[in-house]
Write a protein that holds these residues in place. Structure first.
Motif, PDB file in Angstrom:
ATOM      1  N   ALA A  36      38.170  33.731  35.499  1.00 54.88           N
ATOM      2  CA  ALA A  36      38.609  32.388  34.897  1.00 54.88           C
ATOM      3  C   ALA A  36      40.194  31.725  35.675  1.00 54.88           C
ATOM      4  O   ALA A  36      40.314  30.798  36.089  1.00 54.88           O
ATOM      5  N   ALA A  37      41.197  33.193  35.664  1.00 55.85           N
ATOM      6  CA  ALA A  37      42.465  33.132  35.820  1.00 55.85           C
ATOM      7  C   ALA A  37      42.383  33.229  37.302  1.00 55.85           C
ATOM      8  O   ALA A  37      42.776  32.302  38.254  1.00 55.85           O
ATOM      9  N   LYS A  38      41.364  33.510  38.574  1.00 54.86           N
ATOM     10  CA  LYS A  38      41.326  33.172  39.856  1.00 54.86           C
ATOM     11  C   LYS A  38      41.418  31.568  40.312  1.00 54.86           C
ATOM     12  O   LYS A  38      41.261  31.210  41.121  1.00 54.86           O
ATOM     13  N   TYR A  39      40.090  30.867  39.083  1.00 58.65           N
ATOM     14  CA  TYR A  39      40.095  29.704  39.781  1.00 58.65           C
ATOM     15  C   TYR A  39      41.296  28.353  40.026  1.00 58.65           C
ATOM     16  O   TYR A  39      41.828  27.486  40.481  1.00 58.65           O
ATOM     17  N   HIS A  40      42.142  29.343  38.934  1.00 59.43           N
ATOM     18  CA  HIS A  40      43.694  28.680  39.083  1.00 59.43           C
ATOM     19  C   HIS A  40      44.802  29.068  40.031  1.00 59.43           C
ATOM     20  O   HIS A  40      45.907  28.251  39.461  1.00 59.43           O
ATOM     21  N   GLY A  41      44.782  29.747  40.479  1.00 59.32           N
ATOM     22  CA  GLY A  41      45.397  30.549  41.611  1.00 59.32           C
ATOM     23  C   GLY A  41      45.702  31.596  41.060  1.00 59.32           C
ATOM     24  O   GLY A  41      46.822  32.384  41.862  1.00 59.32           O
ATOM     25  N   PHE A  42      46.157  32.422  39.733  1.00 56.18           N
ATOM     26  CA  PHE A  42      46.733  33.418  39.511  1.00 56.18           C
ATOM     27  C   PHE A  42      46.320  34.465  39.938  1.00 56.18           C
ATOM     28  O   PHE A  42      45.084  34.774  40.291  1.00 56.18           O
ATOM     29  N   ARG A  43      47.081  35.843  40.186  1.00 58.89           N
ATOM     30  CA  ARG A  43      46.553  36.993  40.324  1.00 58.89           C
ATOM     31  C   ARG A  43      46.702  37.943  39.366  1.00 58.89           C
ATOM     32  O   ARG A  43      47.451  37.205  38.394  1.00 58.89           O
ATOM     33  N   ILE A  44      45.854  39.208  39.510  1.00 54.14           N
ATOM     34  CA  ILE A  44      45.731  39.887  38.563  1.00 54.14           C
ATOM     35  C   ILE A  44      45.990  41.347  38.871  1.00 54.14           C
ATOM     36  O   ILE A  44      45.207  41.305  39.718  1.00 54.14           O
ATOM     37  N   GLY A  45      46.550  42.259  37.517  1.00 46.40           N
ATOM     38  CA  GLY A  45      46.593  43.309  38.007  1.00 46.40           C
ATOM     39  C   GLY A  45      46.234  43.759  36.563  1.00 46.40           C
ATOM     40  O   GLY A  45      46.047  43.017  35.459  1.00 46.40           O
TER      41      GLY A  45
END
Length: 390
Positions: A36-45
């Motif tokens: 879900a976060a990726k759709y908003h352009g966030f990076r994930i750790g």
């Protein structure tokens, strides 16, 4: 260290695309948060002890370490703009330690309350909401007194830990109480516990609420069916009287406001035969019973969680279609995969777990259908879940 535009009580006013969200826990909930976060352009750790965990497969980096590794949590905080978590058993003290390095929008009060069943029940009751009758029990004497108060049957649960029925024992008679006595004699340990009286419920349900710290929105109340203490089916929406739906939504708002909720909170419910709504447990994160929202709602529970911790506005979720969600446990992987080609109506989600185990949640299937009863019958008729039949 990433810079924060503004922070108040560990919350930020608006996280911008390109920022990094750190997730403590790398299972399926973290995986779906990350997507879900990726759709908003966030990076994930992600911090997780299992290399190439489900969340890491769709994220940007993984810190491979135990959840209670303080050094690892500090490293994740230093590399993230915001921290969140996908399960309750997170070290709240460790999160408090890093709040000077990064934002922790959910705070730790919510964690501390939901990590302890006595604190949780007290918080719910203090906010004008009914639970099963309960007593705190820390030894056999208190347990005997609690049974005299509440009677049989009752459920003995450890105050901390446990899920999907773990850490619980149903007491139906003095014979079951003898099991507890013997266990204490053999181990010398009586873990801090809570005794809950039985609720004569018509069915189990749940409701999700999401917030950004000040504004809150609810998802529809849904019906849940369990097998062997593990969620089997979620049926959305639950067919309930208007008064039940209104009370479920009202109590969700009371609890969310009490927590100043950021992110998604799941509230497990009992609906009684006389239409009372009783809270069973809280989960301070997205929940298995909310997976249907990915296909069936205008905004999924994971999107709402990410929007909430990012400080974004939250539109009211709309149910676009009734739906049925079925869990795929380890023993269901082979039979469901064999039938994928025959069921175009299945929305299959695989969690990417390396090892298939009996009763382990490996994925889920959601079916959109105006007639949810028929959809349930069609799912069960495949025989994929025949091991769960009573």
């Amino acid at each position: 260290m990433p810079s924060l535009s503004e922070e108040t009580k560990g919350r930020i006013t608006m996280l911008q695309p390109g920022a990094t969200i750190g997730i403590v826990g790398g299972g399926q909930l973290g995986r779906m948060m990350a997507l879900a976060a990726k759709y908003h352009g966030f990076r994930i750790g992600v911090l997780d002890p299992t290399p190439d965990c489900p969340t890491a497969q769709v994220g940007d980096f993984q810190i491979t370490a135990d959840y209670d590794d303080r050094h690892a949590i500090h490293e994740l905080a230093e590399r993230s703009d915001v921290l969140t978590y996908e399960f309750e058993n997170v070290d709240a003290d460790a999160l408090d330690e890093v709040r000077g390095k990064t934002a922790v929008p959910q705070g730790t009060d919510l964690l501390r309350v939901t990590q302890d069943r006595v604190f949780e029940k007290q918080f719910i009751n203090d906010h004008g909401t009914q639970t099963a009758p309960w007593r705190q029990v820390d030894d056999l004497g208190q347990l005997s007194a609690a049974i005299r108060d509440l009677g049989y049957p009752a459920v003995l649960k450890t105050r901390r830990g446990g899920y999907d029925g773990h850490g619980q024992l149903v007491l139906r008679s003095d014979d079951d109480l003898d099991i507890v006595r013997k266990r204490e004699k053999d181990t010398g340990i009586f873990p801090p516990s809570i005794l809950e009286g039985f609720v004569d419920f018509a069915f189990e349900a749940s409701i999700l609420i999401s917030g950004n710290g000040k504004d809150f929105v609810t998802f529809p109340i849904v019906r849940n069916e369990h097998r062997h203490n593990i969620l089997h089916l979620t049926i959305a929406p639950a067919i309930v009287d208007e008064e039940v739906a209104e009370e479920a939504e009202a109590l969700a708002f009371r609890l969310a406001k009490g927590f100043e909720l950021a992110g998604t909170l799941a509230i497990e419910l009992f609906i009684t035969r006389d239409n009372k709504v009783i809270v069973n447990e809280l989960a301070p994160r997205p929940h298995n019973s909310g997976h249907y929202t990915i296909e069936a709602c205008s905004m999924s529970q994971f999107d709402a969680h990410i929007r909430g911790i990012a400080g974004w506005p939250l539109p009211k979720p709309e149910l676009l279609s009734p739906a049925v969600m079925a869990n795929v446990l380890g023993q269901h992987v082979a039979p469901t995969r064999a039938l994928i080609g025959a069921h175009p109506e299945w929305n299959l989600h695989d969690y990417g777990k390396a090892e298939v185990k009996q009763n382990r949640k490996m994925g889920h299937i959601t079916v959109l259908a105006e007639d949810t009863d028929a959809a349930v019958e069609e799912l069960e008729a495949t025989g994929c879940w025949s091991d769960l039949e009573d």
